[in-house]
Design a protein around this motif. Structure first.
Motif, PDB file in Angstrom:
ATOM      1  N   UNK A 116       0.809  -1.216   0.000  1.00 43.81           N
ATOM      2  CA  UNK A 116       0.000   0.000   0.000  1.00 43.81           C
ATOM      3  C   UNK A 116       0.847   1.273   0.000  1.00 43.81           C
ATOM      4  N   UNK A 117       0.241   2.347  -0.474  1.00 48.28           N
ATOM      5  CA  UNK A 117       0.834   3.679  -0.372  1.00 48.28           C
ATOM      6  C   UNK A 117       0.388   4.263   0.962  1.00 48.28           C
ATOM      7  N   UNK A 118       1.335   4.771   1.742  1.00 45.61           N
ATOM      8  CA  UNK A 118       1.029   5.277   3.082  1.00 45.61           C
ATOM      9  C   UNK A 118       0.941   6.808   3.038  1.00 45.61           C
ATOM     10  N   UNK A 119      -0.263   7.382   3.024  1.00 46.62           N
ATOM     11  CA  UNK A 119      -0.380   8.839   2.891  1.00 46.62           C
ATOM     12  C   UNK A 119       0.126   9.585   4.125  1.00 46.62           C
ATOM     13  N   UNK A 120      -0.015   8.980   5.306  1.00 49.57           N
ATOM     14  CA  UNK A 120       0.473   9.636   6.517  1.00 49.57           C
ATOM     15  C   UNK A 120       1.987   9.819   6.445  1.00 49.57           C
ATOM     16  N   UNK A 121       2.683   8.775   5.986  1.00 46.80           N
ATOM     17  CA  UNK A 121       4.137   8.859   5.895  1.00 46.80           C
ATOM     18  C   UNK A 121       4.551   9.943   4.907  1.00 46.80           C
ATOM     19  N   UNK A 122       3.854  10.011   3.776  1.00 41.19           N
ATOM     20  CA  UNK A 122       4.174  11.042   2.780  1.00 41.19           C
ATOM     21  C   UNK A 122       3.968  12.429   3.379  1.00 41.19           C
ATOM     22  N   UNK A 123       2.849  12.620   4.080  1.00 43.17           N
ATOM     23  CA  UNK A 123       2.564  13.923   4.683  1.00 43.17           C
ATOM     24  C   UNK A 123       3.622  14.289   5.720  1.00 43.17           C
ATOM     25  N   UNK A 124       4.014  13.312   6.523  1.00 39.46           N
ATOM     26  CA  UNK A 124       5.004  13.591   7.568  1.00 39.46           C
ATOM     27  C   UNK A 124       6.373  13.885   6.966  1.00 39.46           C
ATOM     28  N   UNK A 125       6.681  13.264   5.833  1.00 38.43           N
ATOM     29  CA  UNK A 125       7.950  13.572   5.156  1.00 38.43           C
ATOM     30  C   UNK A 125       7.939  14.971   4.552  1.00 38.43           C
TER      31      UNK A 125
END
Length: 292
Positions: free
Chosen positions: A27-36
């Motif tokens: 899966x693509x993790x949107x939370x991780x992208x946002x936090x990065x």
């Protein structure tokens, strides 16, 4: 019948961002992208209803708040991705949060008439289920509700969003319908089904077919709340009109606390137009003429 999608650019933009981030597996993790991106990502209290999420801006700093009242990981991921859409899609930040600070409140769910919300919904679907990663898995998943459930688990997305993305990506004739009570909330048809001549679009507010399992299912709110399901047969003509009385499959599942129902219409074996023309000519040639 037009098959143009006015929001396809939002989906494509999301897919290009996923590729740019070098994400190579679901899966693509949107939370991780946002936090990065140095966003603050925060869950809203369960009792806080009324919206799916918020994008907050203070100067060059951003935060995302997402709804948790449905207690659905897939919906929460979609809500975060929706807010990322408002950040990434050109023109959204300036239009939704004019000035250096402010808050935009979102209502994700594929049924908003607002252009910005619709674009962010399509961005979220493309971001969480980019075609280059999603389609190979779709080809292996099978058909109907069971296939959508497999992909929902893999992508960590809701059944609702996964079903819509399935309809957008499949080569097969199929459609998904979200309904409430006796009426259609919204419907997504596959490109193959859109190309079939002589059938009608299902519109928001249109009544469900009187003989459908979906309508019978919706008469019992407990079945929806407990996410019960039904697998049955239906007819293409009952759902989409036209002159073809083709038997199709109708899978129905309640969407729990969301309060709506998902219907998957598939195994739609539409004859090739040449075959239909040949059959019509054969019938005409063997139809006797009677004197009056």
């Amino acid at each position: 019948m037009s098959t143009s999608d006015p929001y396809i650019f939002a989906t494509s933009h999301a897919e290009s961002i996923v590729k740019g981030l070098k994400i190579s597996a679901l899966p693509v993790n949107p939370r991780r992208v946002a936090e990065e991106l140095d966003f603050v990502v925060q869950a809203k209290p369960v009792e806080d209803r009324g919206c799916s999420g918020m994008l907050v801006r203070y100067g060059n700093n951003f935060a995302i708040a997402y709804a948790t009242h449905l207690q659905n990981e897939g919906f929460e991921n979609f809500s975060i991705a929706h807010e990322l859409g408002h950040y990434y899609i050109p023109g959204h930040p300036e239009a939704l949060i004019p000035g250096e600070q402010g808050t935009h409140v979102s209502r994700a769910g594929f049924n908003s008439g607002d252009r910005y919300e619709a674009e962010a919904d399509r961005f979220a679907a493309g971001f969480l289920m980019p075609r280059h990663l999603f389609f190979p898995e779709l080809e292996k998943a099978g058909k109907g509700l069971e296939a959508i459930e497999v992909l929902s688990f893999l992508c960590k997305t809701s059944l609702h969003a996964t079903a819509i993305r399935f309809a957008q990506c499949t080569r097969d004739h199929m459609a998904i319908v979200i309904s409430e009570g006796g009426t259609v909330d919204h419907c997504f048809m596959s490109e193959a089904l859109k190309q079939v001549r002589g059938i009608d679009w299902l519109r928001k507010g249109q009544g469900l077919p009187a003989c459908s399992s979906t309508l019978a299912f919706n008469r019992d709110p407990d079945r929806i709340a407990h996410a019960e399901r039904v697998q049955d047969f239906s007819n293409l003509q009952d759902w989409f009109g036209g002159r073809r009385t083709i038997e199709i499959r109708e899978d129905v599942v309640g969407l729990g606390s969301y309060g709506k129902t998902l219907t998957v219409l598939y195994d739609i074996d539409v004859p090739e137009e040449e075959d239909e023309d040949d059959e019509s000519r054969l019938i005409d040639s063997w139809t006797p003429s009677f004197r009056s």
